[in-house]
Design an enzyme around this catalytic site. Structure first.
Site, mmCIF file in Angstrom:
data_model
loop_
_atom_site.group_PDB
_atom_site.id
_atom_site.type_symbol
_atom_site.label_atom_id
_atom_site.label_comp_id
_atom_site.label_asym_id
_atom_site.label_seq_id
_atom_site.Cartn_x
_atom_site.Cartn_y
_atom_site.Cartn_z
ATOM 1 N N SER A 149 2.224 3.409 -4.597
ATOM 2 C CA SER A 149 0.907 2.857 -4.947
ATOM 3 C C SER A 149 0.664 1.585 -4.140
ATOM 4 O O SER A 149 1.605 0.854 -3.804
ATOM 5 C CB SER A 149 0.873 2.499 -6.438
ATOM 6 O OG SER A 149 -0.323 1.799 -6.749
ATOM 7 N N TYR A 165 4.424 -1.640 -13.704
ATOM 8 C CA TYR A 165 3.889 -0.636 -12.771
ATOM 9 C C TYR A 165 4.076 -1.122 -11.329
ATOM 10 O O TYR A 165 4.582 -0.383 -10.483
ATOM 11 C CB TYR A 165 2.407 -0.376 -13.070
ATOM 12 C CG TYR A 165 1.814 0.741 -12.236
ATOM 13 C CD1 TYR A 165 2.089 2.071 -12.535
ATOM 14 C CD2 TYR A 165 0.990 0.472 -11.144
ATOM 15 C CE1 TYR A 165 1.555 3.102 -11.770
ATOM 16 C CE2 TYR A 165 0.455 1.493 -10.375
ATOM 17 C CZ TYR A 165 0.731 2.806 -10.692
ATOM 18 O OH TYR A 165 0.199 3.831 -9.927
HETATM 19 P P1 NAD Z 1 -2.556 11.652 -13.590
HETATM 20 O O1 NAD Z 1 -2.334 10.979 -14.905
HETATM 21 O O2 NAD Z 1 -3.816 12.409 -13.373
HETATM 22 O O3 NAD Z 1 -1.331 12.636 -13.261
HETATM 23 C C1 NAD Z 1 0.000 12.301 -13.540
HETATM 24 C C2 NAD Z 1 0.693 13.529 -14.074
HETATM 25 O O4 NAD Z 1 2.057 13.165 -14.338
HETATM 26 C C3 NAD Z 1 0.099 14.038 -15.391
HETATM 27 O O5 NAD Z 1 -0.189 15.411 -15.314
HETATM 28 C C4 NAD Z 1 1.178 13.743 -16.425
HETATM 29 O O6 NAD Z 1 1.236 14.685 -17.485
HETATM 30 C C5 NAD Z 1 2.431 13.783 -15.561
HETATM 31 N N1 NAD Z 1 3.546 13.040 -16.161
HETATM 32 C C6 NAD Z 1 3.487 11.848 -16.812
HETATM 33 N N2 NAD Z 1 4.712 11.507 -17.243
HETATM 34 C C7 NAD Z 1 5.555 12.493 -16.849
HETATM 35 C C8 NAD Z 1 6.945 12.728 -17.016
HETATM 36 N N3 NAD Z 1 7.708 11.870 -17.698
HETATM 37 N N4 NAD Z 1 7.476 13.847 -16.478
HETATM 38 C C9 NAD Z 1 6.702 14.724 -15.808
HETATM 39 N N5 NAD Z 1 5.378 14.586 -15.640
HETATM 40 C C10 NAD Z 1 4.814 13.474 -16.156
HETATM 41 O O7 NAD Z 1 -2.379 10.509 -12.511
HETATM 42 P P2 NAD Z 1 -2.643 10.508 -10.937
HETATM 43 O O8 NAD Z 1 -3.700 9.519 -10.699
HETATM 44 O O9 NAD Z 1 -2.779 11.878 -10.407
HETATM 45 O O10 NAD Z 1 -1.286 9.859 -10.423
HETATM 46 C C11 NAD Z 1 -0.330 10.587 -9.671
HETATM 47 C C12 NAD Z 1 0.615 9.614 -9.015
HETATM 48 O O11 NAD Z 1 -0.109 8.782 -8.120
HETATM 49 C C13 NAD Z 1 1.288 8.658 -10.007
HETATM 50 O O12 NAD Z 1 2.622 8.457 -9.610
HETATM 51 C C14 NAD Z 1 0.476 7.393 -9.876
HETATM 52 O O13 NAD Z 1 1.214 6.246 -10.230
HETATM 53 C C15 NAD Z 1 0.128 7.436 -8.407
HETATM 54 N N6 NAD Z 1 -1.052 6.635 -8.071
HETATM 55 C C16 NAD Z 1 -2.284 6.963 -8.546
HETATM 56 C C17 NAD Z 1 -3.370 6.180 -8.200
HETATM 57 C C18 NAD Z 1 -4.772 6.478 -8.667
HETATM 58 O O14 NAD Z 1 -5.663 5.681 -8.374
HETATM 59 N N7 NAD Z 1 -5.009 7.582 -9.378
HETATM 60 C C19 NAD Z 1 -3.192 5.059 -7.383
HETATM 61 C C20 NAD Z 1 -1.923 4.759 -6.927
HETATM 62 C C21 NAD Z 1 -0.856 5.558 -7.272
#
Ligand code: NAD
Length: 261
Positions: A149, A165
């Site tokens: 991130s 985070y």
């Molecule tokens: P999201 O919440 O849509 O998807 C995350 C998925 O991970 C969900 O389906 C959830 O059920 C699953 N999950 C949560 N805990 C878990 C566990 N213990 N074991 C297995 N699965 C688990 O979020 P996203 O935005 O798609 O994020 C995906 C990745 O990208 C994450 O690592 C997040 O930190 C990173 N990220 C997202 C953003 C953003 O703006 N959306 C920005 C920077 C980084």
């Protein structure tokens, strides 16, 4: 190296995608499948993983779904065993599972809030890599992509009180480099992607409730808008493909310019 007409062809490759049930993981899993890979979609929420699998089967690619909580090493090992049982190998690991903490100032931070985020984002990512690498090293082949991130690089004052985070994602970036160095002799690459403010369940839930907060966050982005999950797909396919053989230990930022200031 394949010829230039199919530099990003993933036919015959097997990809394991954690957190594949929603957001970036779902979008990337579908994109990997469209590029030709067979997919093991995994998520802590089985219904969500199954939903992604169904979307992939609409264009007739091979996909399975499996429930796995990546904060449990035991469940990770079961997931990897199941993937090998179904497909015989793992070529690509995309670690997308991640969570955000309850927002708490440093002096009020609860231990369980800290631990939960670290257990999923950092420990979970590491032990998923470890379990998959045991298989990849045997074949001297593999691509690992870790979703880090922009919050692992900078502290953004419009998203305050998320110290665990930020620390977990900074950890993922350096972990990626440490892994990359150690497995380079086996022709395995490990890279990280650092997005910011992508429109997914992780961010939407809060933005929908608070439009003013959304506009403040967007004001941090020179491009003036949130990113869409599919805007990461091209990079994920590149990092998963044979074309990226010389790139390892990198952290590629896709953040609408957030970290330029
Ligand atoms: P999201 O919440 O849509 O998807 C995350 C998925 O991970 C969900 O389906 C959830 O059920 C699953 N999950 C949560 N805990 C878990 C566990 N213990 N074991 C297995 N699965 C688990 O979020 P996203 O935005 O798609 O994020 C995906 C990745 O990208 C994450 O690592 C997040 O930190 C990173 N990220 C997202 C953003 C953003 O703006 N959306 C920005 C920077 C980084």
């Amino acid at each position: 190296m394949r010829n230039s007409s199919n530099m990003f062809d993933l036919n015959g490759k097997i990809a394991l995608v954690t957190g594949g049930g929603s957001g970036l993981g779902q979008s990337n899993a579908i994109a990997l499948a469209k590029a030709g890979a067979s997919i093991m979609v995994t998520d802590i929420d089985f219904k969500k993983a199954e939903n992604t699998r169904k979307k992939i089967l609409e264009f007739s690619r091979n996909a399975y779904s499996f429930k796995c909580d990546i904060s449990s090493i035991h469940e990770i090992n079961d997931l990897v065993d199941e993937t090998i049982k179904r497909f015989g190998k793992i070529d690509i690991l995309l670690n997308s599972a991640g969570i955000t903490p309850d927002q708490e100032p440093i002096l009020e931070m609860r231990e369980d809030n800290w631990d939960k985020v670290m257990d999923v984002n950092l420990k979970g990512t590491f032990f998923t890599c470890q379990s998959v690498l045991k298989k990849m090293i045997l074949r001297e082949k593999g691509r690992i992509i870790n979703m880090a991130s922009a919050s692992g690089l900078v502290v953004n004052y419009q998203s305050p009180h998320i110290a665990p985070y930020c620390a977990s994602k900074a950890g993922v970036i350096l972990l990626t480099k440490a892994l990359a160095v150690e497995v380079a002799p086996y022709k395995i690459t490990v890279n990280a992607i650092s997005p910011a403010y992508m429109k997914t369940q992780m961010t939407d839930m809060k933005w929908e409730k608070d439009k003013e907060d959304y506009l403040k966050k967007i004001s941090m982005l020179p491009v003036g808008r949130a990113g869409m999950p599919e805007e990461l797909n091209g990079l994920v396919i590149y990092l998963a493909s044979d074309s990226s053989a010389f790139m390892t230990g990198s952290n590629i930022v896709i953040d609408g310019g957030l970290t330029c200031w």
